[in-house]
Design a protein around this motif. Structure first.
Motif, PDB file in Angstrom:
ATOM      1  N   ALA A  84     -16.163 -21.974  14.641  1.00  0.00           N
ATOM      2  CA  ALA A  84     -17.169 -22.863  15.230  1.00  0.00           C
ATOM      3  C   ALA A  84     -17.438 -24.084  14.347  1.00  0.00           C
ATOM      4  N   GLY A  85     -16.831 -24.112  13.146  1.00  0.00           N
ATOM      5  CA  GLY A  85     -17.000 -25.242  12.254  1.00  0.00           C
ATOM      6  C   GLY A  85     -18.291 -25.235  11.459  1.00  0.00           C
ATOM      7  N   LEU A  86     -18.941 -24.076  11.355  1.00  0.00           N
ATOM      8  CA  LEU A  86     -20.231 -23.992  10.671  1.00  0.00           C
ATOM      9  C   LEU A  86     -20.125 -23.547   9.217  1.00  0.00           C
ATOM     10  N   VAL A  87     -19.065 -22.811   8.890  1.00  0.00           N
ATOM     11  CA  VAL A  87     -18.864 -22.356   7.512  1.00  0.00           C
ATOM     12  C   VAL A  87     -17.403 -22.535   7.115  1.00  0.00           C
ATOM     13  N   ASP A  88     -17.193 -22.614   5.804  1.00  0.00           N
ATOM     14  CA  ASP A  88     -15.855 -22.599   5.217  1.00  0.00           C
ATOM     15  C   ASP A  88     -15.720 -21.299   4.451  1.00  0.00           C
ATOM     16  N   ARG A  89     -14.525 -20.734   4.498  1.00  0.00           N
ATOM     17  CA  ARG A  89     -14.210 -19.554   3.688  1.00  0.00           C
ATOM     18  C   ARG A  89     -12.978 -19.876   2.857  1.00  0.00           C
ATOM     19  N   ARG A  90     -13.004 -19.453   1.600  1.00  0.00           N
ATOM     20  CA  ARG A  90     -11.835 -19.644   0.751  1.00  0.00           C
ATOM     21  C   ARG A  90     -11.831 -18.579  -0.342  1.00  0.00           C
ATOM     22  N   ARG A  91     -10.653 -18.314  -0.833  1.00  0.00           N
ATOM     23  CA  ARG A  91     -10.512 -17.352  -1.927  1.00  0.00           C
ATOM     24  C   ARG A  91     -11.028 -17.972  -3.225  1.00  0.00           C
ATOM     25  N   SER A  92     -11.657 -17.168  -4.023  1.00  0.00           N
ATOM     26  CA  SER A  92     -12.126 -17.615  -5.331  1.00  0.00           C
ATOM     27  C   SER A  92     -10.926 -17.909  -6.218  1.00  0.00           C
ATOM     28  N   THR A  93     -11.006 -18.989  -6.986  1.00  0.00           N
ATOM     29  CA  THR A  93      -9.927 -19.286  -7.936  1.00  0.00           C
ATOM     30  C   THR A  93     -10.006 -18.359  -9.150  1.00  0.00           C
ATOM     31  N   ASP A  94     -11.190 -17.800  -9.409  1.00  0.00           N
ATOM     32  CA  ASP A  94     -11.367 -16.881 -10.537  1.00  0.00           C
ATOM     33  C   ASP A  94     -10.906 -15.466 -10.208  1.00  0.00           C
ATOM     34  N   ASP A  95     -11.066 -15.069  -8.957  1.00  0.00           N
ATOM     35  CA  ASP A  95     -10.721 -13.710  -8.529  1.00  0.00           C
ATOM     36  C   ASP A  95     -10.250 -13.775  -7.082  1.00  0.00           C
ATOM     37  N   GLU A  96      -8.953 -13.692  -6.878  1.00  0.00           N
ATOM     38  CA  GLU A  96      -8.393 -13.855  -5.536  1.00  0.00           C
ATOM     39  C   GLU A  96      -8.856 -12.781  -4.554  1.00  0.00           C
ATOM     40  N   ARG A  97      -9.396 -11.688  -5.061  1.00  0.00           N
ATOM     41  CA  ARG A  97      -9.921 -10.654  -4.157  1.00  0.00           C
ATOM     42  C   ARG A  97     -11.242 -11.072  -3.534  1.00  0.00           C
ATOM     43  N   SER A  98     -11.907 -12.024  -4.151  1.00  0.00           N
ATOM     44  CA  SER A  98     -13.220 -12.465  -3.699  1.00  0.00           C
ATOM     45  C   SER A  98     -13.090 -13.662  -2.756  1.00  0.00           C
ATOM     46  N   VAL A  99     -13.782 -13.578  -1.618  1.00  0.00           N
ATOM     47  CA  VAL A  99     -13.822 -14.679  -0.662  1.00  0.00           C
ATOM     48  C   VAL A  99     -15.189 -15.345  -0.774  1.00  0.00           C
ATOM     49  N   LEU A 100     -15.165 -16.669  -0.887  1.00  0.00           N
ATOM     50  CA  LEU A 100     -16.388 -17.447  -1.005  1.00  0.00           C
ATOM     51  C   LEU A 100     -16.688 -18.148   0.306  1.00  0.00           C
ATOM     52  N   VAL A 101     -17.957 -18.230   0.633  1.00  0.00           N
ATOM     53  CA  VAL A 101     -18.404 -18.836   1.886  1.00  0.00           C
ATOM     54  C   VAL A 101     -19.360 -19.962   1.560  1.00  0.00           C
ATOM     55  N   SER A 102     -19.218 -21.072   2.279  1.00  0.00           N
ATOM     56  CA  SER A 102     -20.143 -22.190   2.127  1.00  0.00           C
ATOM     57  C   SER A 102     -20.383 -22.824   3.487  1.00  0.00           C
ATOM     58  N   LEU A 103     -21.481 -23.513   3.595  1.00  0.00           N
ATOM     59  CA  LEU A 103     -21.810 -24.232   4.817  1.00  0.00           C
ATOM     60  C   LEU A 103     -20.953 -25.480   4.930  1.00  0.00           C
ATOM     61  N   THR A 104     -20.525 -25.806   6.131  1.00  0.00           N
ATOM     62  CA  THR A 104     -19.921 -27.110   6.393  1.00  0.00           C
ATOM     63  C   THR A 104     -21.069 -28.087   6.638  1.00  0.00           C
ATOM     64  N   PRO A 105     -20.787 -29.378   6.699  1.00  0.00           N
ATOM     65  CA  PRO A 105     -21.861 -30.313   7.059  1.00  0.00           C
ATOM     66  C   PRO A 105     -22.492 -29.971   8.415  1.00  0.00           C
ATOM     67  N   ALA A 106     -21.690 -29.518   9.368  1.00  0.00           N
ATOM     68  CA  ALA A 106     -22.243 -29.129  10.678  1.00  0.00           C
ATOM     69  C   ALA A 106     -23.134 -27.905  10.546  1.00  0.00           C
ATOM     70  N   GLY A 107     -22.736 -26.953   9.702  1.00  0.00           N
ATOM     71  CA  GLY A 107     -23.550 -25.766   9.481  1.00  0.00           C
ATOM     72  C   GLY A 107     -24.860 -26.100   8.800  1.00  0.00           C
ATOM     73  N   ALA A 108     -24.808 -27.012   7.847  1.00  0.00           N
ATOM     74  CA  ALA A 108     -26.037 -27.439   7.166  1.00  0.00           C
ATOM     75  C   ALA A 108     -26.949 -28.178   8.136  1.00  0.00           C
ATOM     76  N   ALA A 109     -26.366 -29.014   8.996  1.00  0.00           N
ATOM     77  CA  ALA A 109     -27.159 -29.798   9.950  1.00  0.00           C
ATOM     78  C   ALA A 109     -27.808 -28.911  11.006  1.00  0.00           C
ATOM     79  N   LEU A 110     -27.175 -27.793  11.326  1.00  0.00           N
ATOM     80  CA  LEU A 110     -27.722 -26.887  12.345  1.00  0.00           C
ATOM     81  C   LEU A 110     -29.080 -26.332  11.922  1.00  0.00           C
ATOM     82  N   ARG A 111     -29.328 -26.304  10.628  1.00  0.00           N
ATOM     83  CA  ARG A 111     -30.609 -25.785  10.128  1.00  0.00           C
ATOM     84  C   ARG A 111     -31.790 -26.529  10.744  1.00  0.00           C
ATOM     85  N   ALA A 112     -31.684 -27.832  10.862  1.00  0.00           N
ATOM     86  CA  ALA A 112     -32.784 -28.633  11.426  1.00  0.00           C
ATOM     87  C   ALA A 112     -33.078 -28.211  12.866  1.00  0.00           C
TER      88      ALA A 112
END
Length: 154
Positions: A84-112
């Motif tokens: 839906a374009g609301l979050v990004d997921r990517r593998r951690s560069t420190d530990d490839e077993r760990s997946v990191l999640v962050s808001l996209t600009p659209a996900g951050a804007a949805l908060r309002a």
């Protein structure tokens, strides 16, 4: 008094309240394009962004713990939020077993847009004499006690 009467069971009261609450949220969240579980994920991410900056990242493990969901339940939610374009997921560069999640600009804007959801929900119901904060705190105490009793955190 019959201890096995359905209307005497705390578990049933919590279950019925949870279903009713989720149903009450459904039309409000549909306007945002979210399901209730997706909304919970977004709430956790918005809170993290407010505390640590808009481009903060959080591990799937942290989200799993925060939301009391196992990764098998959380991963498909995150996949749909990514599509839906609301979050990004990517593998951690420190530990490839760990997946990191962050808001996209659209996900951050949805908060309002979502800020009105709690108020609109509260307008849909009122129970005389009900202290919502006290009820929430009591339910959280029950949840913590149950987790402590079985040694789990999720």
């Amino acid at each position: 008094m019959d201890a096995l009467r359905l209307d005497r069971q705390l578990c049933f009261a919590l279950y019925a309240a949870s279903r009713a609450m989720t149903a009450a949220y459904r039309p409000l969240l549909a306007e945002l394009g979210l399901t209730y579980p997706q909304y919970l994920v977004m709430l956790a991410l918005w809170e993290d962004a407010a505390e640590h900056g808009e481009r903060s990242t959080v591990s799937v493990g942290h989200l799993s713990s925060r939301l009391h969901l196992d990764s098998g339940t959380l991963s498909p939610l995150l996949k749909r939020l990514t599509l839906a374009g609301l979050v990004d997921r990517r593998r951690s560069t420190d530990d490839e077993r760990s997946v990191l999640v962050s808001l996209t600009p659209a996900g951050a804007a949805l908060r309002a847009e979502a800020e009105c959801v709690p108020t609109r929900l509260a307008e849909r119901f009122s129970v005389d004499g009900l202290d919502v904060e006290q009820l929430r705190d009591s339910i959280l105490a029950v949840t913590e006690a149950l987790h402590a009793a079985d040694g789990s955190t999720a």
